[in-house]
Design an enzyme around this catalytic site. Structure first.
Site, mmCIF file in Angstrom:
data_model
loop_
_atom_site.group_PDB
_atom_site.id
_atom_site.type_symbol
_atom_site.label_atom_id
_atom_site.label_comp_id
_atom_site.label_asym_id
_atom_site.label_seq_id
_atom_site.Cartn_x
_atom_site.Cartn_y
_atom_site.Cartn_z
ATOM 1 N N GLY A 215 -82.596 16.600 -75.507
ATOM 2 C CA GLY A 215 -84.015 16.580 -75.184
ATOM 3 C C GLY A 215 -84.871 17.106 -76.319
ATOM 4 N N THR A 242 -76.197 22.351 -78.750
ATOM 5 C CA THR A 242 -76.049 22.268 -77.306
ATOM 6 C C THR A 242 -74.589 22.411 -76.951
ATOM 7 O OG1 THR A 242 -76.185 20.814 -75.357
ATOM 8 C CG2 THR A 242 -76.119 19.738 -77.518
ATOM 9 N N ASP A 244 -73.229 21.469 -74.306
ATOM 10 C CA ASP A 244 -72.763 20.326 -73.516
ATOM 11 C C ASP A 244 -72.093 19.248 -74.360
ATOM 12 O OD1 ASP A 244 -73.727 21.519 -71.291
ATOM 13 O OD2 ASP A 244 -75.331 20.097 -70.890
ATOM 14 N N ARG A 289 -74.412 18.784 -67.361
ATOM 15 C CA ARG A 289 -75.278 18.053 -66.434
ATOM 16 C C ARG A 289 -74.864 16.592 -66.318
ATOM 17 N NH1 ARG A 289 -80.271 19.988 -64.948
ATOM 18 N NH2 ARG A 289 -80.954 17.835 -64.713
ATOM 19 N N MET A 401 -72.639 33.877 -68.571
ATOM 20 C CA MET A 401 -71.718 34.650 -69.405
ATOM 21 C C MET A 401 -71.339 33.833 -70.638
ATOM 22 S SD MET A 401 -69.208 36.352 -66.545
ATOM 23 C CE MET A 401 -68.253 37.168 -67.805
#
Length: 502
Positions: A215, A242, A244, A289, A401
């Site tokens: 993004g 990121t 991810d 996500r 964490m």
């Protein structure tokens, strides 16, 4: 963990290209210039970021012999004439005195795909990152800004016009790599393109480094296009950060290795808890996500996981071949099991519940429901009511964490190389690109390639098969839900055929 919704509508005007021998710009229609560009259509596109919409200029393509195609990055001389050049002072740096080749050759490129067949064309390439012999900024005139974007803090794109900037000196950043998080602060949303570029112009900034995920890179692309529209001598560079790992083209994003390493600690704890009690289940929810890379790689690394659920691979709960049946089988065999679930997995199963999926966050993303808590309750209810079996389930959510640990050695080195590549590219007048390794070689990749899609686990690929082999779990595809080919996707020379559930 960074995502901003966008949509793209493509039209087919003439396709701008560059002559491979003398780099003269010329125009041609698509059929005579190159293969059909990504997405099946050529020319300009529009991108939308948090209500901001801008038109993306045509990609720069260099074609050569034997199917060679360079997906080039913009440079300031595209729209600013008669830029002065200076000798790169790197050649006078004592640290480089033993280096045989100070500078990257202007024609050096990196292949997008390395595994090819005997008759394959040379395929898509990217401009190699690294220092150039000539630079377009003198060190004393550089006025750079660094922006970090992400979750839950101040800063981010809002920092451009909130006037809460932090001067960065060598003393301030001396031990920054040992700290956790970002000293600048970060945020979601706050992207007002006009305000941002006004601030860049008012402050006299000429190099912008934007750090974040998919993004954030979309936001950087919009900023670059506005800067180009205004004709400003400002280089805009994206740095992929990121956990991810959902940024396409590059081998991996900064933070991914650290996240996988830390995720294993949670998996290990879940394994200890489940093994210590009869019918114990340790359930760990990890980030992801839309992409299940952390869950998949942490599962492969730990070897303690019995089931891995990711967004790319649909599953169902009840009936033959379903998740409940598999859990019952593993408990009968081992009396315990460990389940890893990515946060975006199974959201289609939760959509019919009381919580709505219509809520969006500051970046325009749909807010996900807590699949970990939901599936924990479903497992308990199923086995206590239908199987009359007491389940001892421990649910672990280590999200914050993992986000709050210092980067490991691998990511520290990687971050240094990304920084070098970004600075060298900006100093050499390149702009509108993200840096990152492609097949192990650091490259400059145009924003269009970075923002056109998300990197996702391909469930027809061998890596996912290795994960299934490690866990011994079924694919969870029901006979009532047959495979349906949803399309052939070509990204550069990579041919990926995805399958989905009807």
């Amino acid at each position: 963990m960074d995502s901003t919704s966008s949509s793209a509508s493509l039209i087919i005007p003439s396709f701008r290209c560059f002559d491979a021998t003398n780099h003269r710009r010329y125009y041609s229609t698509l059929p005579s210039c190159s293969p059909t560009p990504r997405g099946g259509a050529g020319g300009s596109a529009s991108i939308h970021v948090m209500g901001n919409s801008t038109t993306i200029a045509d990609p720069k393509i260099v074609t050569g012999d034997c199917g060679y195609l360079l997906d080039d990055v913009p440079h300031l001389s595209d729209y600013i004439q008669d830029l002065p050049t200076y000798s790169n002072p790197l050649q006078d740096n004592p640290a480089y005195s033993v280096v045989k080749q100070y500078f990257v050759d202007v024609d050096d490129t990196v292949a997008d795909k390395i595994v090819v067949s005997k008759e394959s064309p040379r395929g898509t390439h990217f401009r190699r990152a690294g220092p150039r012999q000539k630079v377009y900024f003198e060190s004393d005139e550089v006025r750079a800004c660094i922006v970090t974007c992400g979750v839950y803090a101040l800063g981010g794109y809002k920092g451009f016009y909130a006037r809460n900037t932090i001067p960065l000196t060598p003393k301030v950043v001396n031990d920054i790599h040992k700290r956790v998080g970002t000293i600048l602060g970060t945020s979601r949303g706050g992207h007002d393109t006009s305000k941002i570029v006004d601030s860049i112009q008012d402050r006299g900034i000429n190099q912008v480094y934007i750090i974040g995920g998919d993004g954030t890179q979309k936001g950087a692309s919009v900023i670059f296009e506005e800067i180009r529209r205004r004709g400003l001598k400002v280089a805009v560079v994206g740095i992929p950060k990121t956990i991810d790992n959902d940024i396409p083209v590059i081998d991996k994003s900064f933070g991914f290795d650290t996240a996988v390493e830390e995720a294993q600690r949670a998996i290990s704890a879940a394994h200890v808890e489940s093994e210590s009690i009869e019918n114990g289940i340790g359930l760990v929810k990890l980030m992801g996500r839309h992409s299940g890379f952390i869950a998949m790689y942490a599962t492969l690394a730990s070897r303690d996981v019995d089931c891995c659920l990711i967004p790319e691979s649909p599953f169902y709960l009840e009936g033959p071949g379903g998740l409940f049946e598999y859990i019952g089988k593993r408990l009968n065999e081992n009396a315990h099991m460990v389940i890893v679930v990515a946060e975006g997995a199974g959201q289609e199963l939760l959509s019919g519940n009381t919580c709505t999926m219509d809520n969006i966050d500051a970046s325009g993303n749909k807010q996900l429901q807590d699949v970990g808590f939901w599936i924990s309750q479903k497992i308990k209810d199923h086995f206590s009511k239908k199987q009359k079996l007491t389940i001892n389930l421990k649910y672990i959510d280590p999200t914050y964490m993992i986000c709050a640990v210092p980067s490991n050695a691998s990511d520290n080195v990687y971050c240094t190389l990304l920084a070098h590549s970004a600075i060298h590219g900006a100093m050499a007048r390149y702009t509108g690109f993200t840096v990152g390794p492609v097949i192990g070689k650091h490259s400059c990749i145009p924003f269009q390639r970075i923002t056109e899609r998300q990197n996702k686990v391909v469930i027809t690929d061998r890596m996912w098969a290795r994960c299934l082999s490690s866990t011994n779990q079924p694919s969870f595809f029901s006979a009532k839900q047959p495979f349906e080919k949803i399309g052939d996707e070509k990204h550069g020379d990579n041919h990926v055929e995805d399958l989905a559930i009807k």
